[in-house]
Design a protein around this motif. Sequence first.
Motif, PDB file in Angstrom:
ATOM      1  N   SER A  80       0.894  -1.313  -0.087  1.00 54.17           N
ATOM      2  CA  SER A  80       0.051   0.117  -0.053  1.00 54.17           C
ATOM      3  C   SER A  80       0.901   1.205  -0.010  1.00 54.17           C
ATOM      4  CB  SER A  80      -0.899  -0.093   1.236  1.00 54.17           C
ATOM      5  OG  SER A  80      -0.160   0.276   2.449  1.00 54.17           O
ATOM      6  N   ILE A  81       0.289   2.255  -0.335  1.00 52.89           N
ATOM      7  CA  ILE A  81       1.157   3.474  -0.379  1.00 52.89           C
ATOM      8  C   ILE A  81       0.233   4.565   0.504  1.00 52.89           C
ATOM      9  CG2 ILE A  81       2.318   3.207  -2.364  1.00 52.89           C
ATOM     10  CD1 ILE A  81       0.448   4.814  -3.813  1.00 52.89           C
ATOM     11  N   ASP A  82       0.832   5.563   1.140  1.00 54.53           N
ATOM     12  CA  ASP A  82       0.041   6.700   1.689  1.00 54.53           C
ATOM     13  C   ASP A  82      -0.341   7.845   0.708  1.00 54.53           C
ATOM     14  OD1 ASP A  82       0.300   5.353   4.327  1.00 54.53           O
ATOM     15  OD2 ASP A  82       2.134   6.204   4.532  1.00 54.53           O
ATOM     16  N   LYS A  83      -1.478   8.336   0.803  1.00 55.53           N
ATOM     17  CA  LYS A  83      -1.780   9.444   0.152  1.00 55.53           C
ATOM     18  C   LYS A  83      -1.213  10.768   0.741  1.00 55.53           C
ATOM     19  CE  LYS A  83      -6.298   8.259  -1.796  1.00 55.53           C
ATOM     20  NZ  LYS A  83      -7.697   8.586  -1.875  1.00 55.53           N
ATOM     21  N   ALA A  84      -0.354  11.516  -0.037  1.00 54.65           N
ATOM     22  CA  ALA A  84      -0.059  12.677   0.343  1.00 54.65           C
ATOM     23  C   ALA A  84      -1.074  13.640   0.455  1.00 54.65           C
ATOM     24  CB  ALA A  84       1.361  13.150  -0.464  1.00 54.65           C
ATOM     25  N   ASP A  85      -1.132  14.527   1.278  1.00 55.66           N
ATOM     26  CA  ASP A  85      -2.137  15.675   1.361  1.00 55.66           C
ATOM     27  C   ASP A  85      -1.491  16.876   0.755  1.00 55.66           C
ATOM     28  OD1 ASP A  85      -0.652  17.242   3.244  1.00 55.66           O
ATOM     29  OD2 ASP A  85      -1.480  16.275   4.918  1.00 55.66           O
ATOM     30  N   GLN A  86      -2.340  17.820   0.105  1.00 55.93           N
ATOM     31  CA  GLN A  86      -1.845  18.940  -0.572  1.00 55.93           C
ATOM     32  C   GLN A  86      -0.953  19.803   0.159  1.00 55.93           C
ATOM     33  OE1 GLN A  86      -3.129  18.137  -3.752  1.00 55.93           O
ATOM     34  NE2 GLN A  86      -2.614  20.015  -3.825  1.00 55.93           N
ATOM     35  N   ASN A  87      -1.003  19.879   1.621  1.00 58.60           N
ATOM     36  CA  ASN A  87      -0.025  20.678   2.330  1.00 58.60           C
ATOM     37  C   ASN A  87       1.578  20.096   1.980  1.00 58.60           C
ATOM     38  OD1 ASN A  87      -1.820  22.591   3.013  1.00 58.60           O
ATOM     39  ND2 ASN A  87      -2.199  21.625   4.753  1.00 58.60           N
ATOM     40  N   GLN A  88       1.551  18.629   2.232  1.00 63.02           N
ATOM     41  CA  GLN A  88       2.970  18.246   2.041  1.00 63.02           C
ATOM     42  C   GLN A  88       3.292  18.141   0.608  1.00 63.02           C
ATOM     43  OE1 GLN A  88       1.333  13.822   3.178  1.00 63.02           O
ATOM     44  NE2 GLN A  88       3.259  13.665   4.566  1.00 63.02           N
ATOM     45  N   ILE A  89       2.329  18.262  -0.498  1.00 58.80           N
ATOM     46  CA  ILE A  89       2.839  18.209  -1.704  1.00 58.80           C
ATOM     47  C   ILE A  89       3.433  19.652  -1.968  1.00 58.80           C
ATOM     48  CG2 ILE A  89       1.936  18.188  -4.194  1.00 58.80           C
ATOM     49  CD1 ILE A  89       0.188  16.036  -3.460  1.00 58.80           C
ATOM     50  N   GLN A  90       2.585  20.679  -1.434  1.00 64.38           N
ATOM     51  CA  GLN A  90       3.163  21.853  -1.659  1.00 64.38           C
ATOM     52  C   GLN A  90       4.672  22.330  -0.913  1.00 64.38           C
ATOM     53  OE1 GLN A  90       1.893  24.183  -3.759  1.00 64.38           O
ATOM     54  NE2 GLN A  90       3.237  25.665  -3.294  1.00 64.38           N
ATOM     55  N   GLN A  91       4.489  21.735   0.359  1.00 65.09           N
ATOM     56  CA  GLN A  91       5.837  22.005   0.987  1.00 65.09           C
ATOM     57  C   GLN A  91       7.135  21.267   0.384  1.00 65.09           C
ATOM     58  OE1 GLN A  91       5.827  20.106   4.830  1.00 65.09           O
ATOM     59  NE2 GLN A  91       7.427  21.531   5.573  1.00 65.09           N
ATOM     60  N   THR A  92       6.845  20.024  -0.013  1.00 64.66           N
ATOM     61  CA  THR A  92       7.927  19.441  -0.722  1.00 64.66           C
ATOM     62  C   THR A  92       8.232  20.412  -2.224  1.00 64.66           C
ATOM     63  OG1 THR A  92       7.361  17.483   0.067  1.00 64.66           O
ATOM     64  CG2 THR A  92       8.621  17.257  -1.801  1.00 64.66           C
ATOM     65  N   ARG A  93       7.152  20.635  -2.873  1.00 67.99           N
ATOM     66  CA  ARG A  93       7.442  21.320  -4.129  1.00 67.99           C
ATOM     67  C   ARG A  93       8.463  22.863  -3.930  1.00 67.99           C
ATOM     68  NH1 ARG A  93       5.099  25.557  -6.711  1.00 67.99           N
ATOM     69  NH2 ARG A  93       5.218  25.711  -9.039  1.00 67.99           N
ATOM     70  N   GLN A  94       7.918  23.323  -2.871  1.00 65.60           N
ATOM     71  CA  GLN A  94       8.879  24.604  -2.487  1.00 65.60           C
ATOM     72  C   GLN A  94      10.143  24.220  -1.989  1.00 65.60           C
ATOM     73  OE1 GLN A  94       5.866  26.411   0.641  1.00 65.60           O
ATOM     74  NE2 GLN A  94       4.797  27.196  -0.885  1.00 65.60           N
ATOM     75  N   GLN A  95      10.227  23.153  -1.399  1.00 63.28           N
ATOM     76  CA  GLN A  95      11.679  22.885  -0.722  1.00 63.28           C
ATOM     77  C   GLN A  95      12.358  22.779  -1.913  1.00 63.28           C
ATOM     78  OE1 GLN A  95      11.867  19.418   1.270  1.00 63.28           O
ATOM     79  NE2 GLN A  95      13.948  19.326   1.537  1.00 63.28           N
TER      80      GLN A  95
END
Length: 106
Positions: A80-95
Motif C-alpha cells: 500500500s502507499i500513503d496518500k500525500a495531502d496537498q500541504n505535504q505536496i506544496q511543502q515539498t514542491r517549495q523545498q
Amino acid sequence: MNQQKVQNPETQVPKTPEMNDRDFLNDMLATEKYMTQSYSIALNEASNQTFYQDLSAIFNETQNMQRTLYNLMFKNGWYSIDKADQNQIQQTRQQFSAYTNQLPVH
C-alpha cells in the motif's frame, strides 16, 4: 497529516510458519530492489563501454522485474502507499524549488 492508504483488497494467504505467496513475492521484490541498487552503482563505475551496455541491459531487465513484482503485490493488496495531502505536496514542491534556485544558470 492525512494517513489515508491507497490499497487494493488483500488476497488472503495462509498464516503458517511456512512461507506463503506473499512472503515469496516480498522476498523477491526486496532482492530485485537490492539488485537494481547494486547495478546502478556498477553502472556508475563501469569504464568499458561494452561492459556498461551489457550492465545497462541487465539493469533494465532487473528494474522491469522489480516493477512487475511491485504491481503484482499492489494488485493483491499486499503493498500500500500513503496518500500525500496537498500541504505535504506544496511543502515539498517549495523545498525543491528553493534547491533549483541555488543551481548555476547555463
